[in-house]
Design a protein around this motif. Structure first.
Motif, PDB file in Angstrom:
ATOM      1  N   SER A 359       6.158 -10.536  -6.711  1.00 24.48           N
ATOM      2  CA  SER A 359       5.920  -9.849  -7.989  1.00 24.48           C
ATOM      3  C   SER A 359       4.427  -9.588  -8.178  1.00 24.48           C
ATOM      4  O   SER A 359       3.581 -10.339  -7.705  1.00 24.48           O
ATOM      5  N   GLU A 362       1.597  -6.294 -12.583  1.00 22.81           N
ATOM      6  CA  GLU A 362       2.339  -5.414 -13.486  1.00 22.81           C
ATOM      7  C   GLU A 362       3.586  -6.117 -14.062  1.00 22.81           C
ATOM      8  O   GLU A 362       3.881  -6.006 -15.254  1.00 22.81           O
ATOM      9  N   THR A 363       4.291  -6.855 -13.209  1.00 24.41           N
ATOM     10  CA  THR A 363       5.475  -7.589 -13.689  1.00 24.41           C
ATOM     11  C   THR A 363       5.074  -8.578 -14.786  1.00 24.41           C
ATOM     12  O   THR A 363       5.773  -8.726 -15.792  1.00 24.41           O
ATOM     13  N   CYS A 365       2.513  -8.386 -16.804  1.00 23.71           N
ATOM     14  CA  CYS A 365       2.207  -7.622 -18.022  1.00 23.71           C
ATOM     15  C   CYS A 365       3.494  -7.279 -18.771  1.00 23.71           C
ATOM     16  O   CYS A 365       3.586  -7.469 -19.972  1.00 23.71           O
ATOM     17  N   ARG A 366       4.483  -6.786 -18.024  1.00 23.60           N
ATOM     18  CA  ARG A 366       5.749  -6.390 -18.670  1.00 23.60           C
ATOM     19  C   ARG A 366       6.438  -7.570 -19.330  1.00 23.60           C
ATOM     20  O   ARG A 366       7.125  -7.423 -20.336  1.00 23.60           O
ATOM     21  N   MET A 367       6.285  -8.738 -18.729  1.00 24.67           N
ATOM     22  CA  MET A 367       6.942  -9.912 -19.300  1.00 24.67           C
ATOM     23  C   MET A 367       6.234 -10.387 -20.568  1.00 24.67           C
ATOM     24  O   MET A 367       6.858 -10.994 -21.435  1.00 24.67           O
ATOM     25  N   HIS A 369       4.309  -8.318 -22.754  1.00 24.76           N
ATOM     26  CA  HIS A 369       4.444  -7.343 -23.839  1.00 24.76           C
ATOM     27  C   HIS A 369       4.720  -5.965 -23.262  1.00 24.76           C
ATOM     28  O   HIS A 369       4.106  -5.583 -22.274  1.00 24.76           O
ATOM     29  N   LYS A 370       5.622  -5.201 -23.875  1.00 23.75           N
ATOM     30  CA  LYS A 370       6.021  -3.941 -23.246  1.00 23.75           C
ATOM     31  C   LYS A 370       4.909  -2.883 -23.261  1.00 23.75           C
ATOM     32  O   LYS A 370       4.923  -1.960 -22.462  1.00 23.75           O
ATOM     33  N   GLU A 371       3.921  -3.045 -24.174  1.00 20.84           N
ATOM     34  CA  GLU A 371       2.819  -2.074 -24.240  1.00 20.84           C
ATOM     35  C   GLU A 371       1.663  -2.425 -23.308  1.00 20.84           C
ATOM     36  O   GLU A 371       0.766  -1.615 -23.105  1.00 20.84           O
ATOM     37  N   VAL A 373       1.112  -2.792 -20.162  1.00 17.80           N
ATOM     38  CA  VAL A 373       0.786  -2.027 -18.951  1.00 17.80           C
ATOM     39  C   VAL A 373      -0.092  -0.815 -19.290  1.00 17.80           C
ATOM     40  O   VAL A 373      -1.069  -0.530 -18.585  1.00 17.80           O
ATOM     41  N   SER A 374       0.240  -0.129 -20.393  1.00 15.99           N
ATOM     42  CA  SER A 374      -0.544   1.063 -20.748  1.00 15.99           C
ATOM     43  C   SER A 374      -1.938   0.688 -21.272  1.00 15.99           C
ATOM     44  O   SER A 374      -2.863   1.489 -21.209  1.00 15.99           O
TER      45      SER A 374
END
Ligand SMILES: Nc1nc2c(ncn2[C@@H]2O[C@H](COP(=O)(O)OP(=O)(O)OP(=O)(O)O)[C@@H](O)[C@H]2O)c(=O)[nH]1
Ligand SMILES: [K+]
Ligand SMILES: [Mg+2]
Length: 410
Positions: A359, A362-363, A365-367, A369-371, A373-374
């Motif tokens: 992993s 990026e994984t 980051c997604r775990m 908070h959904k924002e 990555v941006s």
């Protein structure tokens, strides 16, 4: 005794019949129709089973050599096709040998116990988790899927206790199909075996799982395979091949009515490997062979078993070697724990983020908070995944166990 049981059953059937008759056969037609459909269904499955047995017999009769490899390839492809028909319900639709038990996935990974009745699956669940599953000396004590949670190294691992399965499970005996379908959803299979019963359980279970397309402790064959709309067969390899050649590949594909395809073989694969790639629906799962009840063995017998690959010997009742089993489960799941850290603060070692091996940042980051990555600018990583400590990395960087990550936002 058996006579009285059967005459009882006859009586029941007669009553049933009388009640249907007295209702004037209101649904005689549909009754007949559905009955015919049921018979047809079983006859078609029986037909396939017989064909499978015939081909298996022919394969074992055929000597393996250069002259027969073409014929054997064809037989094996036929066998694979009949097996697929057997596990797929008539009329297509769902694949994979029927629905499993409905148990929600929970935690960081799922481990499923598969084994014959009374090998000690429920005993192990009761030992390793806070869940209770009934343990008893009689077979088929467990009739459904009972989940529990193993808490280990900051991770939560879901352990599934399943009904015992027997020979013929993949063909629909007992709850075998449901057990196998549930097993397919796991990240790791624990094949529970009774150490006092020798090697026979392991062989039979492996055959059952193989016949429905489950491959244990095996990587997906390194073959590029693409069906094309024209141009014939293009066959190439990057390594010397001992088992495959253009003729064998062509004969296998012929069985699937595939005449245009690109095949690039990148390792010394067998015909069976190639058929697996063509079928495309195989599950490649890691498996630990857990031999239970070693309290019943002599030291000599124990040593013989313990030396085999992917094997752990335990006694659930005598509490022997269960810590080793946990270490092996952890190793085979290959989970990665990552700790996050804020600027100017110590890492949060109390709360690991648990990831699959391979992993990336990026994984993580997604775990979180959904924002995230941006908003991501860069990350600093302390640990074994980087050359320098700390090192600045991007989203694509792969993390390793016990890395510490600090994320900077734009
Ligand atoms: N000697 C010995 N017996 C054990 C051990 N572990 C479990 N047993 C016994 O084996 C029997 C079956 O145990 P279960 O846990 O019910 O087995 P299971 O695999 O869940 O069985 P099913 O649910 O029927 O498929 C019980 O009598 C247990 O006490 C062990 O380490 N040594
Ligand atoms: K039992
Ligand atoms: Mg049980």
């Amino acid at each position: 005794m058996s006579k009285s049981v059967s005459s009882c059953m006859e009586l029941e059937a007669e009553k049933e019949y009388a009640s249907v008759r007295s209702s004037g056969f209101p649904e005689q037609h549909t009754w007949k129709m559905s009955f015919t459909a049921v018979v047809n269904f079983f006859e078609s499955k029986m037909g396939i089973l017989e064909k499978i047995k015939d081909i298996e017999a022919e394969i074992s009769r055929t000597q393996k050599n250069k002259a027969t490899e073409y014929h054997l390839g064809l037989l094996k492809a036929k066998l694979a096709r009949y097996r697929s028909q057997l596990i797929e319900p008539a009329g297509g639709g769902k694949k994979g040998g029927g629905d499993g038990f409905e148990v929600t996935k929970y935690g960081d990974a799922r481990v499923a116990m598969i084994g014959f009745p009374s090998v000690g699956k429920s005993t192990l669940l009761t030992r390793l988790t806070e869940s209770e599953s009934v343990v008893a000396a009689y077979e088929f004590t467990t009739l459904t899927c009972v989940p529990g949670t193993i808490k280990y190294k900051g991770a939560k691992i879901q352990l599934l206790d399943l009904p015992g399965i027997i020979e013929g499970a993949s063909e629909g005996k007992g709850r075998g199909r449901q057990v196998i379908a549930t097993g397919r959803t796991a990240d790791l299979i624990l094949m529970m075996l009774d150490a006092t019963k020798g090697e026979v359980q392991k062989r039979l279970l492996t055959e059952e799982l193989e016949s429905v397309g489950i491959r244990l402790n095996k990587e997906k064959p390194n073959i590029y395979f693409k069906v094309k709309s024209g141009g014939g067969l293009s066959f190439n390899s990057t390594v010397p091949l001992r088992h495959l050649n253009e003729r064998v590949v062509r004969s296998v594909l012929h069985e699937y009515k595939i005449f245009n395809a690109e095949v690039l073989v990148r390792e010394d694969c067998t015909v069976d490997d190639f058929i697996d790639v063509v079928e495309g629906n195989r599950s490649y799962l890691p498996c630990l062979y857990v031999y239970n009840k070693i309290d019943q063995l002599s030291l000599e017998e124990l040593e013989q078993i313990a030396d085999q690959p992917h094997t752990v010997v335990v006694s659930c009742n005598a509490d022997l070697n269960l810590d080793m089993l946990l270490r092996m489960i952890w190793k085979y799941l290959a989970l990665v724990r990552v700790y996050t850290k804020r600027r100017g603060r110590p890492p949060d070692f109390g709360d690991a983020i648990v990831l699959r091996k391979g992993s990336s940042v990026e994984t993580v980051c997604r775990m979180i908070h959904k924002e995230l990555v941006s908003q991501f600018k860069s990350a600093l990583v302390w640990g074994t995944s980087t050359k320098h400590t700390p090192q600045k990395v991007g989203l694509a960087h792969n993390l390793e166990d016990e890395d510490v990550v600090m994320i900077a936002k734009k």
